[in-house]
Design an enzyme around this catalytic site. Sequence first.
Site, mmCIF file in Angstrom:
data_model
loop_
_atom_site.group_PDB
_atom_site.id
_atom_site.type_symbol
_atom_site.label_atom_id
_atom_site.label_comp_id
_atom_site.label_asym_id
_atom_site.label_seq_id
_atom_site.Cartn_x
_atom_site.Cartn_y
_atom_site.Cartn_z
ATOM 1 N N TRP A 325 0.583 -0.984 0.150
ATOM 2 C CA TRP A 325 0.232 -0.505 0.132
ATOM 3 C C TRP A 325 0.421 1.226 0.115
ATOM 4 C CZ3 TRP A 325 -0.149 4.235 3.333
ATOM 5 C CH2 TRP A 325 -1.407 4.909 3.230
ATOM 6 N N HIS A 326 1.703 0.709 0.716
ATOM 7 C CA HIS A 326 2.729 2.347 1.071
ATOM 8 C C HIS A 326 3.670 2.851 -0.658
ATOM 9 C CE1 HIS A 326 2.140 1.183 5.193
ATOM 10 N NE2 HIS A 326 2.322 3.110 5.071
ATOM 11 N N GLY A 327 3.984 1.615 -1.567
ATOM 12 C CA GLY A 327 4.411 2.432 -2.465
ATOM 13 C C GLY A 327 4.681 0.966 -3.393
#
Length: 483
Positions: A325-327
């Site tokens: 989700w973060h990248g």
Amino acid sequence: MLFNSLDFAVFLPVVFILYWFVVNKNLRDQNILVILASYVFYGWWDWRFLALILFSTVVDFTIGIKLKDEQDTFKRKIFLWTSILVNLGFLGFFKYYNFFLDNFITAFSFFGMEIKPNTLSIILPVGISFYTFQTLSYTIDVYKRRLEPTEDFSAFSAFVCFFPQLVAGPIERATELLPQFYRKRSFNYSKAVDGMRQILWGLFKKLVIADNCAELADRIFNNSVDLNGSTLLLGALFFTFQIYGDFSGYSDIAIGTSRLFGFHLKRNFAFPYFSRDVAEFWRRWHISLSTWFRDYLYIPLGGSRGGTWMKVRNSFIIFMVSGFWHGANWTFIVWGAINAIYFLPLLLTNKNRDNLGIMAQGRYFPTAKESLLTLKTFGLTVFAWIFFRAENIGHAFDYISGIFSGSLFKAPMFLDGERYQLTLILVLVFMLLEWKGREGEYAIAQLGQEWHRPLRWGFYSLILFAIGMFMPSNESPFIYFQF
């Protein structure tokens, strides 16, 4: 528009005055003002992406109405999956298209096949990961009949695009935030003062702690091949406080700003670096995302109700999805896997709920055991953050190898010794204030309750002075805007 910008310093009081003194007689007018202000706030970056927010708003509002009237289970699932696919489809395209394409090309290259597809220069819309999850929570809760769907489009639009938390959270649940747009709001002086106090603390975290740590962390990570182990260790520590000060600072400003307009947002950070184990850390770090994954992914997968295999599987899924989700980078996935490895021993031995209270509550100092547990947890967290910050997996391993070399015990290679020392002092003072105020919702809220007015206002003036004295000359975006 950045919270730490002159633009926002003008924007906020203008909206505040209009909200409480011009449109305060009518709830609908207040909601419409929130929508207009939010669209101006977001469009300040790139007005073209306003169409994404509007489209997502219309889709989920319409699907909510359809779910209310539809009783057929199969058709209800179609509506639900339409919302999921539309929202995650946008997120996947803008955030992960080139990641999957690059890995697809790499995979085929192992078989001697050369593929030359067209890559796209895709600009990631600011905050898309946050408002996508927020609107999904609405559709899922309506589908599960936890929430009655709204027929008030202005209230729903304001819920989706509420500017204080639009671009970096907290990720609010529709069950908590949406009903606040139905209720008449009246100005509360004490809540507004508390909101201003939390905004002040958030700005201190961002401008004094995060931005100064960021400059040194970037310098060290970008030149890691030329630096010794002790300097690399300092770089990891600087990034550890950068990401905390930056992200929790944003959350403080968002929550404080919401209070100025009569809204309550959920707490997003609870002094995570004072955690005694990794499970406690994840109950205290980015709380709105952790609980979102728990309620909408972990529990539907079976949670901890099954056997050992299900516990292990679900834990790895939740942490690795959180990392992704973060990248769109393997470093984030590895970071998630590392945290899953940290967490599993606690889960399998049923110790993941051991430390639920505040450490050393009612005492000035922790016990020796608490200190050692906190130091161990902090060390594990710093190690994992190296993967989060590194450019790629190779960079992360090279960085770690550099730390655990013989040069770890040599003096740090300071390019600007006074700057390093000053930043370390600021971080130490910051953590002492956090420790002193750890029983409050945020540090200076607790301190403000304990001190007499002259001392309290003197303290706030000192924070303002520190912001003016130590803030960098250039505005820097919040680190979670890239996620």
